[in-house]
Motif scaffolding. Structure first.
Motif, PDB file in Angstrom:
ATOM      1  N   ALA A 189       0.829  -1.212   0.000  1.00  0.00           N
ATOM      2  CA  ALA A 189       0.000   0.000   0.000  1.00  0.00           C
ATOM      3  C   ALA A 189       0.859   1.257   0.000  1.00  0.00           C
ATOM      4  O   ALA A 189       0.547   2.231  -0.699  1.00  0.00           O
ATOM      5  CB  ALA A 189      -0.924  -0.007   1.223  1.00  0.00           C
ATOM      6  N   VAL A 190       1.945   1.243   0.758  1.00  0.00           N
ATOM      7  CA  VAL A 190       2.831   2.415   0.826  1.00  0.00           C
ATOM      8  C   VAL A 190       3.529   2.641  -0.508  1.00  0.00           C
ATOM      9  O   VAL A 190       3.534   3.762  -1.045  1.00  0.00           O
ATOM     10  CB  VAL A 190       3.862   2.239   1.963  1.00  0.00           C
ATOM     11  N   ILE A 191       4.141   1.593  -1.060  1.00  0.00           N
ATOM     12  CA  ILE A 191       4.881   1.747  -2.317  1.00  0.00           C
ATOM     13  C   ILE A 191       3.934   2.150  -3.443  1.00  0.00           C
ATOM     14  O   ILE A 191       4.209   3.075  -4.216  1.00  0.00           O
ATOM     15  CB  ILE A 191       5.612   0.438  -2.686  1.00  0.00           C
ATOM     16  N   ASN A 208      -9.859   8.420  -5.953  1.00  0.00           N
ATOM     17  CA  ASN A 208     -11.009   7.967  -5.156  1.00  0.00           C
ATOM     18  C   ASN A 208     -10.797   6.601  -4.525  1.00  0.00           C
ATOM     19  O   ASN A 208     -11.267   6.324  -3.421  1.00  0.00           O
ATOM     20  CB  ASN A 208     -12.277   7.924  -6.025  1.00  0.00           C
ATOM     21  N   ASP A 209     -10.080   5.737  -5.238  1.00  0.00           N
ATOM     22  CA  ASP A 209      -9.894   4.371  -4.750  1.00  0.00           C
ATOM     23  C   ASP A 209      -8.610   4.195  -3.938  1.00  0.00           C
ATOM     24  O   ASP A 209      -8.286   3.079  -3.527  1.00  0.00           O
ATOM     25  CB  ASP A 209      -9.904   3.384  -5.915  1.00  0.00           C
ATOM     26  N   LEU A 210      -7.880   5.298  -3.711  1.00  0.00           N
ATOM     27  CA  LEU A 210      -6.645   5.214  -2.923  1.00  0.00           C
ATOM     28  C   LEU A 210      -6.998   5.432  -1.444  1.00  0.00           C
ATOM     29  O   LEU A 210      -7.056   6.554  -0.958  1.00  0.00           O
ATOM     30  CB  LEU A 210      -5.625   6.253  -3.396  1.00  0.00           C
ATOM     31  N   ILE A 211      -7.230   4.331  -0.754  1.00  0.00           N
ATOM     32  CA  ILE A 211      -7.619   4.362   0.652  1.00  0.00           C
ATOM     33  C   ILE A 211      -6.553   3.652   1.464  1.00  0.00           C
ATOM     34  O   ILE A 211      -6.228   2.490   1.215  1.00  0.00           O
ATOM     35  CB  ILE A 211      -8.993   3.698   0.854  1.00  0.00           C
ATOM     36  N   LEU A 212      -5.974   4.360   2.432  1.00  0.00           N
ATOM     37  CA  LEU A 212      -4.859   3.840   3.222  1.00  0.00           C
ATOM     38  C   LEU A 212      -5.182   3.923   4.705  1.00  0.00           C
ATOM     39  O   LEU A 212      -6.025   4.719   5.129  1.00  0.00           O
ATOM     40  CB  LEU A 212      -3.584   4.643   2.940  1.00  0.00           C
ATOM     41  N   SER A 213      -4.482   3.114   5.483  1.00  0.00           N
ATOM     42  CA  SER A 213      -4.553   3.317   6.928  1.00  0.00           C
ATOM     43  C   SER A 213      -3.836   4.628   7.251  1.00  0.00           C
ATOM     44  O   SER A 213      -3.061   5.147   6.438  1.00  0.00           O
ATOM     45  CB  SER A 213      -3.879   2.163   7.667  1.00  0.00           C
ATOM     46  N   LYS A 214      -4.090   5.167   8.432  1.00  0.00           N
ATOM     47  CA  LYS A 214      -3.461   6.425   8.816  1.00  0.00           C
ATOM     48  C   LYS A 214      -1.936   6.296   8.814  1.00  0.00           C
ATOM     49  O   LYS A 214      -1.224   7.179   8.327  1.00  0.00           O
ATOM     50  CB  LYS A 214      -3.957   6.859  10.206  1.00  0.00           C
ATOM     51  N   GLU A 215      -1.427   5.173   9.341  1.00  0.00           N
ATOM     52  CA  GLU A 215       0.015   4.948   9.361  1.00  0.00           C
ATOM     53  C   GLU A 215       0.582   4.923   7.945  1.00  0.00           C
ATOM     54  O   GLU A 215       1.600   5.571   7.650  1.00  0.00           O
ATOM     55  CB  GLU A 215       0.337   3.636  10.072  1.00  0.00           C
ATOM     56  N   VAL A 230       1.664  15.640   6.055  1.00  0.00           N
ATOM     57  CA  VAL A 230       1.934  14.915   7.301  1.00  0.00           C
ATOM     58  C   VAL A 230       1.194  15.572   8.453  1.00  0.00           C
ATOM     59  O   VAL A 230       0.543  14.914   9.263  1.00  0.00           O
ATOM     60  CB  VAL A 230       3.450  14.858   7.610  1.00  0.00           C
ATOM     61  N   ILE A 231       1.276  16.884   8.538  1.00  0.00           N
ATOM     62  CA  ILE A 231       0.608  17.640   9.601  1.00  0.00           C
ATOM     63  C   ILE A 231      -0.898  17.394   9.557  1.00  0.00           C
ATOM     64  O   ILE A 231      -1.541  17.134  10.572  1.00  0.00           O
ATOM     65  CB  ILE A 231       0.904  19.150   9.462  1.00  0.00           C
ATOM     66  N   ARG A 232      -1.453  17.441   8.354  1.00  0.00           N
ATOM     67  CA  ARG A 232      -2.898  17.260   8.187  1.00  0.00           C
ATOM     68  C   ARG A 232      -3.321  15.850   8.596  1.00  0.00           C
ATOM     69  O   ARG A 232      -4.337  15.648   9.261  1.00  0.00           O
ATOM     70  CB  ARG A 232      -3.251  17.532   6.724  1.00  0.00           C
ATOM     71  N   LEU A 233      -2.522  14.873   8.212  1.00  0.00           N
ATOM     72  CA  LEU A 233      -2.851  13.480   8.516  1.00  0.00           C
ATOM     73  C   LEU A 233      -2.743  13.178  10.005  1.00  0.00           C
ATOM     74  O   LEU A 233      -3.536  12.407  10.553  1.00  0.00           O
ATOM     75  CB  LEU A 233      -1.925  12.542   7.729  1.00  0.00           C
ATOM     76  N   GLU A 234      -1.771  13.766  10.673  1.00  0.00           N
ATOM     77  CA  GLU A 234      -1.605  13.516  12.109  1.00  0.00           C
ATOM     78  C   GLU A 234      -2.793  14.034  12.905  1.00  0.00           C
ATOM     79  O   GLU A 234      -3.067  13.551  14.002  1.00  0.00           O
ATOM     80  CB  GLU A 234      -0.308  14.141  12.609  1.00  0.00           C
ATOM     81  N   LYS A 235      -3.522  14.987  12.349  1.00  0.00           N
ATOM     82  CA  LYS A 235      -4.692  15.542  13.035  1.00  0.00           C
ATOM     83  C   LYS A 235      -5.964  14.749  12.724  1.00  0.00           C
ATOM     84  O   LYS A 235      -6.997  14.961  13.360  1.00  0.00           O
ATOM     85  CB  LYS A 235      -4.885  17.006  12.626  1.00  0.00           C
ATOM     86  N   GLU A 236      -5.877  13.852  11.753  1.00  0.00           N
ATOM     87  CA  GLU A 236      -7.039  13.050  11.380  1.00  0.00           C
ATOM     88  C   GLU A 236      -7.399  12.084  12.506  1.00  0.00           C
ATOM     89  O   GLU A 236      -6.528  11.438  13.082  1.00  0.00           O
ATOM     90  CB  GLU A 236      -6.758  12.259  10.104  1.00  0.00           C
ATOM     91  N   GLU A 237      -8.676  11.984  12.815  1.00  0.00           N
ATOM     92  CA  GLU A 237      -9.132  11.055  13.855  1.00  0.00           C
ATOM     93  C   GLU A 237      -9.431   9.672  13.294  1.00  0.00           C
ATOM     94  O   GLU A 237      -9.336   8.674  14.001  1.00  0.00           O
ATOM     95  CB  GLU A 237     -10.375  11.633  14.546  1.00  0.00           C
ATOM     96  N   GLU A 245      -9.374  13.062  -0.232  1.00  0.00           N
ATOM     97  CA  GLU A 245     -10.000  14.041   0.663  1.00  0.00           C
ATOM     98  C   GLU A 245      -8.975  14.855   1.443  1.00  0.00           C
ATOM     99  O   GLU A 245      -9.311  15.881   2.022  1.00  0.00           O
ATOM    100  CB  GLU A 245     -10.942  13.330   1.627  1.00  0.00           C
ATOM    101  N   VAL A 246      -7.740  14.390   1.528  1.00  0.00           N
ATOM    102  CA  VAL A 246      -6.741  15.115   2.340  1.00  0.00           C
ATOM    103  C   VAL A 246      -5.686  15.814   1.486  1.00  0.00           C
ATOM    104  O   VAL A 246      -4.902  16.601   2.001  1.00  0.00           O
ATOM    105  CB  VAL A 246      -6.032  14.167   3.329  1.00  0.00           C
TER     106      VAL A 246
END
Length: 248
Positions: A189-191, A208-215, A230-237, A245-246
């Motif tokens: 998923a990362v690569i 639209n289909d690129l869905i990842l875990s927060k990590e 990175v800043i935006r993602l760290e604030k995601e709940e 979306e991010v």
């Protein structure tokens, strides 16, 4: 170029530590190494991997003078391949850097010298060092146009070509990795996430289909050098991130 405009915003955590922690997990490290070195063949066994101290420090002695040197690696693991022990290092490089073969040489030389210095003096004559191999995962958006080896930076007399020792940088461009060689879903998923970002046509619908875990999403943002993301993602709940979306 970073994907997003950089702003003077404080990060919640150090991005390089998040990347290192991701690949310090033996299952992630093993999968990436098997892909880079063996085209996905499982020659490295997860059970043989042992995380080592990545703080490479040692000393050299010259004319009764002791010189201390040190380098901080990203990740270093000991494992066995075909029953033989080897030390495998991994470095992340997000920008093109002409000095990479020099840095790899430093890492490896210090690790060899560490092994030698840890031996009792009466055992050094029969000492057999564990092989050291450092791989560089280049995750920048540009093509790697710098040398892949130390010898490429040299002008060598024709009569001495083939005699001068070389040091390979072992640089792998993340954009060229074949994701079908990866077995671990998180690493894949990362690569694939980094590759998708670099291929992105700036149409948010195409992600639209690129869905990842927060990590996974944070590691992708780190590897694409996107501090604001990175800043935006760290604030995601949410622990599930829709990248469309991010991303701005």
């Amino acid at each position: 170029m970073s994907l997003l405009i950089q702003k003077q915003t404080k990060l919640i955590s150090k991005p390089d530590l998040i990347y290192k922690d991701f690949f310090k997990k033996v299952e992630n490290f093993m999968d990436l190494m098997n892909a880079l070195l063996f085209q996905g063949r499982a020659l490295i066994d997860e059970n043989s991997l042992v995380l080592c101290d990545a703080n490479a420090t040692t000393h050299f002695e010259f004319d009764d003078e002791v010189i201390g040197v040190g380098k901080q690696r990203d990740v270093l693991m000991k494992c066995t391949v075909n029953g033989v022990a080897i030390l495998l290092g991994l470095e992340n490089q997000s920008t093109v850097d002409y000095s990479m073969p020099f840095r790899v040489m430093d890492y490896d030389t210090i690790t060899y010298q560490q092994q030698f210095n840890l031996q009792d003096e009466d055992k050094r004559q029969s000492f057999h060092p564990i092989p050291v191999l450092t791989l560089v995962l280049y995750s920048g958006d540009k093509l790697w146009h710098q040398p892949y080896s130390l010898i490429e930076r040299m002008e060598i007399p024709e009569a001495l070509k083939g005699w001068v020792n070389n040091w390979n940088g072992n640089i792998y461009d993340i954009k060229d990795i074949r994701v079908e060689w990866l077995k671990n879903p998180k690493v894949k998923a990362v690569i694939e996430g980094v590759q998708r970002i670099y291929q992105w046509d700036r149409d948010k619908e195409s992600l639209n289909d690129l869905i990842l875990s927060k990590e996974e999403a944070i590691v992708v943002a780190i590897m694409t050098n996107s501090e604001e993301l990175v800043i935006r993602l760290e604030k995601e709940e949410s622990e599930e991130i829709k990248m469309c979306e991010v991303i701005d």
